[in-house]
Scaffold this motif. Structure first.
Motif, PDB file in Angstrom:
ATOM      1  N   UNK A  13       0.841  -1.204   0.000  1.00 22.79           N
ATOM      2  CA  UNK A  13       0.000   0.000   0.000  1.00 22.79           C
ATOM      3  C   UNK A  13       0.873   1.250   0.000  1.00 22.79           C
ATOM      4  N   UNK A  14       1.956   1.209   0.769  1.00 26.26           N
ATOM      5  CA  UNK A  14       2.855   2.361   0.848  1.00 26.26           C
ATOM      6  C   UNK A  14       3.388   2.738  -0.538  1.00 26.26           C
ATOM      7  N   UNK A  15       3.817   1.742  -1.307  1.00 26.39           N
ATOM      8  CA  UNK A  15       4.346   2.078  -2.635  1.00 26.39           C
ATOM      9  C   UNK A  15       3.250   2.625  -3.545  1.00 26.39           C
ATOM     10  N   UNK A  16       2.108   1.958  -3.581  1.00 23.87           N
ATOM     11  CA  UNK A  16       1.060   2.328  -4.537  1.00 23.87           C
ATOM     12  C   UNK A  16       0.449   3.689  -4.239  1.00 23.87           C
ATOM     13  N   UNK A  17       0.591   4.163  -3.011  1.00 27.24           N
ATOM     14  CA  UNK A  17      -0.017   5.454  -2.649  1.00 27.24           C
ATOM     15  C   UNK A  17       1.009   6.578  -2.565  1.00 27.24           C
ATOM     16  N   UNK A  18       2.219   6.346  -3.038  1.00 28.68           N
ATOM     17  CA  UNK A  18       3.219   7.408  -3.013  1.00 28.68           C
ATOM     18  C   UNK A  18       2.812   8.569  -3.930  1.00 28.68           C
ATOM     19  N   UNK A  19       3.114   9.792  -3.523  1.00 28.80           N
ATOM     20  CA  UNK A  19       2.714  10.962  -4.326  1.00 28.80           C
ATOM     21  C   UNK A  19       3.243  10.917  -5.753  1.00 28.80           C
ATOM     22  N   UNK A  20       4.441  10.335  -5.949  1.00 29.77           N
ATOM     23  CA  UNK A  20       5.015  10.339  -7.295  1.00 29.77           C
ATOM     24  C   UNK A  20       4.232   9.465  -8.276  1.00 29.77           C
ATOM     25  N   UNK A  21       3.336   8.598  -7.779  1.00 26.14           N
ATOM     26  CA  UNK A  21       2.473   7.830  -8.680  1.00 26.14           C
ATOM     27  C   UNK A  21       1.242   8.627  -9.095  1.00 26.14           C
ATOM     28  N   UNK A  22       1.015   9.763  -8.464  1.00 25.84           N
ATOM     29  CA  UNK A  22       0.006  10.720  -8.918  1.00 25.84           C
ATOM     30  C   UNK A  22      -1.420  10.238  -8.900  1.00 25.84           C
ATOM     31  N   UNK A  23      -1.729   9.236  -8.100  1.00 25.13           N
ATOM     32  CA  UNK A  23      -3.109   8.755  -8.032  1.00 25.13           C
ATOM     33  C   UNK A  23      -3.452   7.680  -9.044  1.00 25.13           C
ATOM     34  N   UNK A  24      -2.443   7.174  -9.798  1.00 24.48           N
ATOM     35  CA  UNK A  24      -2.595   5.987 -10.652  1.00 24.48           C
ATOM     36  C   UNK A  24      -3.742   6.105 -11.666  1.00 24.48           C
TER      37      UNK A  24
END
Length: 630
Positions: A13-24
């Motif tokens: 969850x930590x990786x997928x919600x990182x700001x640099x992913x911009x909301x996927x």
């Protein structure tokens, strides 16, 4: 670790919600990074590619919104008996706009015909047919219609007519009757927020082959007045629900130029396979029917689309989507790791291969999973897909799919879905129980060592999630869901609010279910409960807005329990609170979400009604004034 550990869920969850992913958001670099992460992780576990061209990815195109081009123009011409002509001015976006599903190009001049509310509602044993077009010839004409429904009809009439009031449905009727274009007007009796229907730049609908525009009340009043009538009087005559004859507006002509630039984007799913034989590789044939586990990986980006429920002070913030649906992807990856360990250690004798999929495009309209089932034959030429029957073809057309993808029952034994499983409070809702006779007992049995509190939902198979792509093709489904909440589709859906212990337990349960399906000689029988259907039914177009957030994980509660209310919405203004159980709305008894939806269909915008909620064991009577969704 192969165990179902909350700390492992948290790391995904930590990786997928990182700001640099911009909301996927589908089609963005953030989606690419998220899908690359999942593919790399599955490959590290020992999964082999099951996507296109020997990769872990399955690309698909999706409607990526639209915009108005510079060539839009509207000309309304009036002519008097003496031969004098004049034009009615209309400014684009202010007093008129094309609708996102409109035909494009130069639309020839045609006369205007007023067709009331533009409805065709079938009759039944208790009600007469309602037809706005009786004895009205609209061929090659522009049809002027009022939006929504007659304003002063009874609650029962509103419920019966609600699902026929959608603008696209009205446009389709006009098209089938030979109209050149359709013009929507709110009318002076309406209480919508905007006269002009907003151009939806995020719309994904295909165009209807006629012009469809919306004009404001001022322009409409001038048009109708030039035809010798009064708009308010015409609407008032219709607002009691009685049919009235349509009226040709003699001396009025309309022509238009419509330019809508429709964009197409490209998203990608992740699809990986765990062969039943640990010595097999990507070149070995797939052992069908496979068991399949999936979760959607996309979210809303910065919330620019219409799906965002962000407050005005949250606009353009990244929607990280921790519960929706980093929680589901994390659970899926935990299941994948567990099953690899079970197979490699000899504790799992697989009778079939396992497929694991991270879908994209779900938030935009289930595009990724729908594209996958549509491409199934192309992806896996050896898959045992049945030739479609007449029923299969009807189902496929109902879902907008090609008939040869109608039935995957012999290729996919079962599909398990995880969508929003991060906020376990009271119970896990397991949907799709009604898609196979043995599912209730199977879920209960596999839950014994886990002990998650369950709510088994037999009634829901047509779900607004990726499982619907499979149940429509005769694949039994099970879908896990821990319920909606006030942070849904807002930037407030953050990792710190997840129940990681509960998330891990849900992964454990679905892992044991998948393990059982992989080991069994028999595959689940696809058989829907009586009253269930794989076909979509016309959905109601709810024009009234209350701002309530149902708690879908509330368990066996008589009424509709709320997890929260929208800030500043009618419910909050009325004094309704999260935790309240709605038991009555506008004289309608409420026992479940279906009663509640049916009751909202009957509400009139701006007209206060009584709402009764049960709060801490006591009934509280309040007054609520519905707002407008538009």
């Amino acid at each position: 670790a192969p165990e179902f550990r909350p700390s492992d869920v948290m790391r995904h969850v930590d990786y997928l919600t990182r700001p640099e992913l911009g909301g996927r958001l589908t089609g963005t670099p953030g989606e690419k990074r998220a899908t690359a992460y999942v593919a790399a992780y599955l490959e590290s576990l020992g999964f082999v590619p099951a996507g296109q061209d020997g990769t872990f990815f399955h690309d698909f195109e999706f409607p990526a919104g639209s915009s108005l081009g510079p060539a839009n123009g509207l000309t309304i011409t009036t002519s008097s008996p003496g031969g004098n002509s004049a034009t009615i001015d209309a400014e684009l976006t202010e007093s008129w706009t094309p609708l996102s599903f409109s035909q494009t190009g130069d639309i020839e001049s045609g006369e205007v015909v007023f067709a009331g509310y533009g409805l065709q509602v079938p009759g039944d044993e208790e009600n007469d047919e309602y037809d706005s077009y009786v004895h009205l010839n609209v061929a090659d004409s522009w049809v002027l219609v009022l939006r929504d429904l007659p304003q002063n009809i009874s609650a029962e009439q509103r419920q019966r007519m609600a699902r026929y009031g959608d603008p696209r449905r009205k446009a389709t009727i006009a098209r089938d009757l030979g109209a050149r274009g359709i013009i929507f007007v709110a009318g002076l009796n309406s209480q919508v927020k905007r006269d002009v229907i907003r151009f939806d730049a995020n719309a994904s609908q295909a165009q209807v082959s006629l012009a469809a525009i919306s004009i404001d009340n001022e322009v409409a009043s001038k048009l109708v007045r030039a035809g010798g009538h009064d708009l308010k009087e015409l609407q008032t005559q219709l607002d009691d629900g009685e049919m009235a004859m349509g009226i040709p507006m003699s001396g009025i002509t309309v022509k238009a130029s419509i330019e809508i630039n429709r964009r197409t984007g490209k998203g990608r799913n992740v699809v990986a396979r765990l062969p039943a034989d640990s010595t097999a590789d990507v070149t070995d044939k797939i052992q069908f029917p496979v068991a399949m586990v999936g979760a959607h990986i996309d979210h809303l980006g910065r919330g620019g689309g219409s799906n965002s429920l962000a407050r005005s002070d949250e606009e353009n913030q990244v929607h990280v989507g921790a519960d929706d649906n980093a929680s589901g992807v994390a659970a899926m990856l935990e299941i994948a790791q567990y099953l690899v360990d079970q197979r490699n250690s000899g504790r799992l004798k697989m009778k079939r291969d396992l497929m694991v999929a991270a879908w994209s495009g779900e938030e935009l309209g289930l595009f990724g999973s729908q594209a996958y089932v549509g491409d199934f034959k192309k992806l896996y030429p050896d898959a045992p897909i049945q030739e479609p029957s007449d029923d299969d073809i009807a189902i496929a057309h109902a879902h907008g799919m090609t008939p040869d993808a109608a039935s995957l029952g012999d290729a996919v034994a079962v599909y398990l879905n995880l969508d929003m499983v991060g906020r376990l409070r009271e119970k896990l809702v397991v949907q799709g129980i009604g898609s196979s006779p043995g599912f209730e007992g199977e879920v209960q049995r596999r839950n014994v060592p886990v002990g998650v509190a369950l709510q088994l939902d037999r009634t829901s198979t047509r779900l607004p999630t990726d499982a619907s792509a499979f149940v429509a093709r005769k694949v039994p489904i099970l879908s896990g869901f821990t319920g909606a909440h006030e942070d849904y589709h807002t930037p407030r859906d953050t990792p710190d609010k997840l129940n990681y212990d509960g998330n891990a337990d849900i992964a454990n349960l679905f892992g044991l279910l998948t393990r059982g399906f992989l080991m069994s000689d028999e595959v689940p029988e696809f058989k829907l409960d009586e009253g269930q259907s794989t076909e979509e039914v016309p959905r109601a177009r709810l024009t009234a807005y209350l701002g309530t957030i149902p708690d879908y994980a509330a368990g066996e509660v008589k009424g509709l329990k709320l997890s929260g209310v929208a800030s500043g919405g009618p419910a909050e203004t009325a004094g309704v609170r999260g935790g309240d159980v709605i038991v009555k709305l506008a004289s309608q008894k409420i026992e479940d979400i279906y009663d509640y939806t049916y009751a909202i269909e009957a509400l009139k915008i701006g007209e206060a009604v009584e709402i009764i909620v049960n709060r801490e064991g006591k009934d509280v009577t309040l007054s609520i004034t519905p707002g407008s969704r538009d």
